[in-house]
Design a protein around this motif. Structure first.
Motif, short mmCIF file in Angstrom:
data_model
loop_
_atom_site.label_atom_id
_atom_site.label_comp_id
_atom_site.label_asym_id
_atom_site.label_seq_id
_atom_site.Cartn_x
_atom_site.Cartn_y
_atom_site.Cartn_z
N GLY A 201 67.58 -31.27 37.31
CA GLY A 201 68.44 -32.41 37.01
C GLY A 201 68.11 -33.62 37.87
N GLU A 202 67.61 -33.37 39.07
CA GLU A 202 67.24 -34.48 39.95
C GLU A 202 66.08 -35.26 39.36
OE1 GLU A 202 68.48 -33.68 44.58
OE2 GLU A 202 66.37 -33.62 44.09
N ALA A 203 65.08 -34.53 38.86
CA ALA A 203 63.91 -35.21 38.29
C ALA A 203 64.34 -36.08 37.11
CB ALA A 203 62.88 -34.17 37.85
N THR B 106 63.45 -37.21 53.12
CA THR B 106 62.89 -35.88 52.93
C THR B 106 63.85 -35.07 52.05
OG1 THR B 106 62.08 -36.05 55.19
CG2 THR B 106 61.95 -33.89 54.17
N GLY B 107 63.30 -34.24 51.20
CA GLY B 107 64.13 -33.43 50.30
C GLY B 107 63.33 -33.12 49.04
N CYS B 108 63.96 -32.47 48.08
CA CYS B 108 63.24 -32.06 46.87
C CYS B 108 62.47 -33.21 46.22
CB CYS B 108 64.21 -31.47 45.85
SG CYS B 108 64.48 -29.70 46.10
N VAL B 109 63.13 -34.35 46.00
CA VAL B 109 62.47 -35.44 45.28
C VAL B 109 61.21 -35.88 46.01
CG1 VAL B 109 62.67 -37.83 44.49
CG2 VAL B 109 64.59 -36.26 44.20
N LEU C 299 61.40 -40.01 57.24
CA LEU C 299 62.09 -38.84 57.76
C LEU C 299 63.25 -38.46 56.84
CD1 LEU C 299 62.06 -39.93 61.48
CD2 LEU C 299 60.97 -37.86 60.64
N PHE C 300 64.08 -37.54 57.32
CA PHE C 300 65.16 -36.97 56.52
C PHE C 300 66.43 -37.83 56.56
CE2 PHE C 300 68.03 -32.90 56.36
CZ PHE C 300 68.30 -33.12 55.02
N GLU C 301 66.85 -38.19 57.79
CA GLU C 301 68.20 -38.73 57.98
C GLU C 301 68.27 -40.24 58.16
OE1 GLU C 301 66.12 -37.42 59.97
OE2 GLU C 301 66.87 -37.02 61.99
N ASN C 302 67.13 -40.93 58.00
CA ASN C 302 67.10 -42.34 58.41
C ASN C 302 66.85 -43.32 57.26
OD1 ASN C 302 64.53 -41.73 57.73
ND2 ASN C 302 63.59 -42.61 59.53
N ALA D 105 68.09 -40.42 48.34
CA ALA D 105 68.18 -39.24 49.20
C ALA D 105 69.02 -38.18 48.52
CB ALA D 105 68.81 -39.62 50.54
N GLY D 106 68.91 -36.96 49.01
CA GLY D 106 69.75 -35.88 48.50
C GLY D 106 71.13 -35.92 49.15
N ASP D 107 71.98 -34.99 48.76
CA ASP D 107 73.34 -34.96 49.33
C ASP D 107 73.29 -34.63 50.82
OD1 ASP D 107 72.54 -32.54 47.70
OD2 ASP D 107 74.04 -31.60 48.98
N GLY D 108 72.38 -33.73 51.21
CA GLY D 108 72.28 -33.41 52.64
C GLY D 108 71.81 -34.62 53.44
N GLY D 109 70.76 -35.27 52.93
CA GLY D 109 70.19 -36.44 53.60
C GLY D 109 71.15 -37.61 53.62
N THR D 110 72.17 -37.57 52.78
CA THR D 110 73.12 -38.68 52.69
C THR D 110 74.44 -38.35 53.39
OG1 THR D 110 72.23 -39.27 50.53
CG2 THR D 110 74.42 -40.12 51.07
N ASP E 287 72.81 -35.86 44.10
CA ASP E 287 73.68 -34.82 44.65
C ASP E 287 73.52 -33.52 43.86
OD1 ASP E 287 75.75 -33.28 45.62
OD2 ASP E 287 77.36 -34.58 44.86
N ASN E 288 72.74 -32.59 44.41
CA ASN E 288 72.65 -31.27 43.78
C ASN E 288 73.45 -30.24 44.57
OD1 ASN E 288 71.04 -30.99 45.98
ND2 ASN E 288 69.11 -30.88 44.84
N GLU E 289 74.30 -30.74 45.42
CA GLU E 289 75.35 -29.95 46.07
C GLU E 289 74.86 -28.85 47.01
OE1 GLU E 289 78.04 -29.01 42.68
OE2 GLU E 289 79.12 -30.79 43.37
N ALA E 290 73.69 -29.05 47.60
CA ALA E 290 73.21 -28.16 48.67
C ALA E 290 71.87 -28.68 49.17
CB ALA E 290 73.07 -26.72 48.18
N TYR E 291 71.40 -28.09 50.26
CA TYR E 291 70.04 -28.36 50.74
C TYR E 291 69.11 -27.51 49.90
CZ TYR E 291 72.48 -29.78 55.08
OH TYR E 291 73.29 -30.35 56.01
N MET E 292 68.62 -28.07 48.81
CA MET E 292 67.81 -27.25 47.91
C MET E 292 66.38 -27.08 48.42
SD MET E 292 69.94 -26.22 45.94
CE MET E 292 71.53 -26.57 45.20
N ASN E 293 65.84 -28.15 48.98
CA ASN E 293 64.44 -28.11 49.38
C ASN E 293 64.16 -27.02 50.40
OD1 ASN E 293 61.76 -29.31 49.43
ND2 ASN E 293 62.30 -29.84 51.53
N THR E 294 65.15 -26.70 51.22
CA THR E 294 64.94 -25.68 52.25
C THR E 294 65.47 -24.32 51.83
OG1 THR E 294 66.80 -26.84 53.26
CG2 THR E 294 64.69 -27.02 54.36
N GLY E 295 65.96 -24.21 50.58
CA GLY E 295 66.33 -22.89 50.10
C GLY E 295 67.82 -22.68 49.90
N HIS F 152 62.90 -39.94 69.41
CA HIS F 152 61.69 -39.13 69.57
C HIS F 152 60.98 -38.80 68.26
CE1 HIS F 152 59.15 -36.74 72.19
NE2 HIS F 152 59.13 -35.81 71.25
N GLU F 153 61.74 -38.26 67.33
CA GLU F 153 61.16 -37.82 66.06
C GLU F 153 60.51 -39.01 65.32
OE1 GLU F 153 63.24 -35.80 62.41
OE2 GLU F 153 64.49 -37.46 63.02
N CYS F 154 61.12 -40.19 65.44
CA CYS F 154 60.59 -41.37 64.75
C CYS F 154 59.28 -41.85 65.36
CB CYS F 154 61.59 -42.52 64.81
SG CYS F 154 63.24 -42.10 64.27
#
Ligand code: TPP
Ligand code: SF4
Ligand code: MG
Lengths: 318, 393
Positions: A29-31, A51-54, A74-77, A109-114, A138-146, B89-91
């Motif tokens: 659904g994300e794609a 960072t994430g599935c997309v 990165l993931f969170e920025n 970003a995904g839901d986790g990253g957001t 929003d796929n309602e979990a950290y999908m990329n990491t399992g 650091h990570e950045c």
């Protein structure tokens, strides 16, 4: 209305800015949501991806699915990177270093990253008022990491870090209301969407792009792999998320709420939950508890809509 | 003619970042960096610098915004210290790997816990391997000059790497020094406009920061390593041209009274000035052997050749580290230099001290003591790989 449903799809561009040939799972659904969003966005854009599935399924070196400028760090920025790009262009346009091409900045970003790890950066960027559109897939979990739980995982869903078990009903907390958090930042545009309602989704993405200042759109994106459903049911499940009231489709323009695809009579949530393995373990009492909360939340949303003086429209996109 | 003025080093640094016509500053306050970013905010607020000042909500976002800004093609600056550098650091790894020419001043500060706002090099050493060009400064003049050079080096299209300018927290950041501020015409002659070749542009779509499978990751890292090592050529070229315009010369390894010295002391940053005074004093008193001072200015890329040359006639090399590498065989600089000299057949005996932690002063007298102790250990040996100087056990 019938003519409309034939005519409207023809207005949508055939151009794919998000190229076919990516590595997402079948029925992702994300794609689909990314593809639709980028039909609305067009080419005059700079994309910042978390960072994430997309990110992973679109960018494996030496290939890319992106026909528009795209950056991942990165993931969170993601919101912070977007704010840097926006500020840089603003300064360089003012100083005559580059021309003003009215290029849009879109962060995805995904839901986790957001809603978890990226919330601080997003809050900062919204508070500072950068002119950009942030889309959370929003796929309602950290999908990329399992399939680990996030704060957007719905109550009761089994994930690999909120597994259902003898002592556990699965996810123990109610889904964090991120659109409300975005609204609390007094930004001009906030919306929810879902690729099962493609015209609604694209109209919202366009509005978000045109808004002056930050805009936030959260797009529910069915994930067959993480939700435990056949790939061919993604679109149907998306529709049921709206029809049951589990994930209502609404927008908030300058603080005014309106439900964009309304269903006067909501379907029972079991129509939605019964198609997904992540809810399989839930007993009738628990489902009833969820049902009540969904209805209550939907009513609250309607109240907000009425207070805003906007009457909901009955959904026609079927 | 540019004239010498008495000015706080942080203010002078911010002024020169302004003279470089920086486009974007994204920063988060932390002692002892605050005066730098406050003054930049002031320059922007007063219309003296036409830039976007992004008052981000964390250092992680400061560096992230800087990455976005540099990728968009803007001249980009930030400053931080201690915990702030750690939060980034990570950045830091991403900024260098993605070839984003950000310039950052680091007002070096000790790391928690216990919390300390005072200076040492723990923050730098934790970021040693992040792929940034890193330059240490000894006094206010060097801070100003190095900041200008940093833009020139980072943005050079043969380099395209971020640069850290290290200035010791408080000992440099907060002191008023006589500094020759450059003329705007000199800055313009030395520093061309930033022409980032890969700037994000819808007219030429490109993907930056992709995902690398094992078949390609090693090659990307190899390319990065080659690029950082090669950047030394550009650093040297920039310093040479700087000298032509400004009349001040800089080298990767600086030496003081080393011509006749068999005993060398090696330091980094602002403590070198005190060390020089100690060496002068010891020579005047004529007590013992002639001691010289080496000062490591270029930390990354590490100037292996210059260092080997600088110590080739020495019998003893005493290294003062200002950080610990917990549980290891020495201070970070000491270990690095030992490994740089391992393959050289004629090399000095190395004695490694760690001192000046968390802002503790090392006085002229302390330096004399440290040098004498170093000579003694070199002669008689020691069971320890390194010693924490002046610790009360
Ligand atoms: C700082 C950091 N922590 C953890 C990770 C590992 N990680 C990568 S993607 C991801 C989950 C992504 O989840 P979400 O944002 O919801 O996107 P999705 O994959 O579900 O689309 C995690 C935990 C990381 N890359 N960086
Ligand atoms: S795990 Fe889910 S979100 Fe990720 S690619 Fe597969 S279907 Fe899409
Ligand atoms: Mg997710």
């Amino acid at each position: 209305m019938e003519n409309c449903t034939i005519y409207v799809p023809r207005l949508i561009t055939k151009k794919e800015n998000f190229a076919p040939g990516h590595r997402a799972c079948i029925g992702c659904g994300e794609a689909l949501a990314v593809r639709l969003a980028f039909k609305a966005i067009g080419q005059n854009v700079i994309v910042v991806n978390a960072t994430g599935c997309v990110e992973i399924f679109t960018s494996q070196l030496p290939y890319t699915s992106w026909r528009v400028p795209w950056i991942h760090t990165l993931f969170e920025n993601t919101a912070a990177v977007a704010s840097g790009i926006e500020s840089a262009r603003k300064a360089m346009i003012r100083k005559g270093i580059i021309q003003d091409t009215k290029t849009k900045i879109v962060a995805i970003a995904g839901d986790g990253g957001t809603i978890d790890i990226g919330l601080q950066a997003l809050s900062g960027a919204m508070e500072r008022g950068h002119d950009f559109l942030y889309i959370c897939f929003d796929n309602e979990a950290y999908m990329n990491t399992g399939i680990q739980r996030s704060s957007a995982t719905p109550f009761g869903a089994s994930t690999t870090t909120s597994p259902a078990g003898k002592e556990s009903i699965g996810q123990f907390a109610w889904k964090k209301d991120m659109p409300a958090i975005a609204v609390a930042h007094n930004i001009p545009y906030v919306a929810t969407a879902n690729p099962s309602y493609p015209f609604d989704l694209m109209a919202k993405v366009k509005k978000g792009l045109e808004a002056k200042g930050p805009a936030y759109i959260q797009i529910l994106s069915a994930c067959p792999t993480g939700w435990g459903c056949p790939g061919e049911l993604s679109v149907k499940i998306g529709r049921l998320a709206a029809k049951t009231g589990v994930f209502p489709l609404y927008e908030v323009e300058n603080g005014k709420y309106s439900i964009t695809v309304d269903f006067p009579k909501l379907l029972p949530i079991t129509e939605y939950t019964s198609l997904q393995k992540r809810f399989r373990h839930l007993q009738p009492e628990m489902l009833e508890q969820i049902q009540q909360k969904v209805v209550r939340k939907y009513e609250e949303l309607k109240e907000k809509t009425e207070m805003s003086g906007c009457c909901g429209q009955t959904g026609t996109e079927e | 003619m540019s004239k010498r003025v008495g000015i706080e080093v942080s203010i002078a640094l911010a002024d020169v970042v302004g003279m470089a016509n920086t486009d974007v500053v994204a920063a988060y306050p932390i002692t002892p960096q605050t005066h730098i970013v406050e003054h930049l905010a002031e320059l922007v607020a007063d219309g003296e610098l036409d830039a976007e000042y992004i008052p981000v909500e964390s250092e992680h976002s400061a560096m992230s915004a800087c990455m976005g800004s540099a990728a968009a093609g803007a001249r980009t600056f930030t400053a931080t210290a201690g915990q702030g550098l750690e939060l980034m650091h990570e950045c830091l790894y991403v900024a260098s790997a993605m070839r984003l020419p950000v310039v950052m001043a680091v007002a070096n500060r000790a790391l928690s816990a216990p919390i300390s706002v005072w200076g040492d090099h723990s923050d730098v050493m934790a970021c040693r391997d992040t792929g940034w060009i890193q330059i240490f400064t000894e006094n206010g003049q060097e801070v100003v000059d190095t900041a200008l050079c940093a833009f020139r080096i980072s943005e050079d299209n043969n380099v395209l790497l971020p640069t850290m300018v290290h200035l010791d927290g408080f000992h440099l950041s907060h002191v008023i020094e006589p500094i020759i501020m450059p003329e705007q015409s000199q800055v313009d002659a030395f520093l061309p406009p930033n022409k980032y070749p890969f700037f994000l542009d819808p007219a030429r779509p490109q993907a930056m920061g992709d995902f690398a499978p094992p078949a390609i990751y090693t090659e990307t890292k190899w390319a990065q390593e080659v690029n950082l090592q090669k950047s030394k050529e550009t650093v040297l070229k920039a310093w040479k041209e700087f000298a032509e315009i400004f009349g001040r010369e800089y080298k990767p390894v600086e030496s003081y009274r080393c011509e006749d010295a068999k005993i060398l002391l090696l330091t980094m940053g602002s403590y070198s000035e005190t060390a020089m005074t100690a060496i002068d004093k010891m020579r005047e008193q004529g007590d013992g052997e002639n001691v010289g001072l080496l000062r490591l200015r270029l930390w990354r890329p590490f100037p292996t050749d210059e260092l080997r040359k600088a110590v080739e006639n020495a019998d003893v090399l005493i290294i003062l580290d200002r950080a610990l590498s917990f549980g290891s065989a020495g201070g970070p600089v000491g270990m690095e230099i030992k490994s740089a000299l391992y393959d050289v057949s004629k090399k000095p005996r190395i004695v490694n001290f760690v001192g000046g932690l968390g802002g503790r002063d090392i006085t002229v007298g302390n330096f004399e003591e440290l040098i004498k102790k170093g000579i003694d250990i070199a002669g008689n040996g020691s069971e320890n790989e390194f010693e924490i100087f002046g610790v009360r056990e």
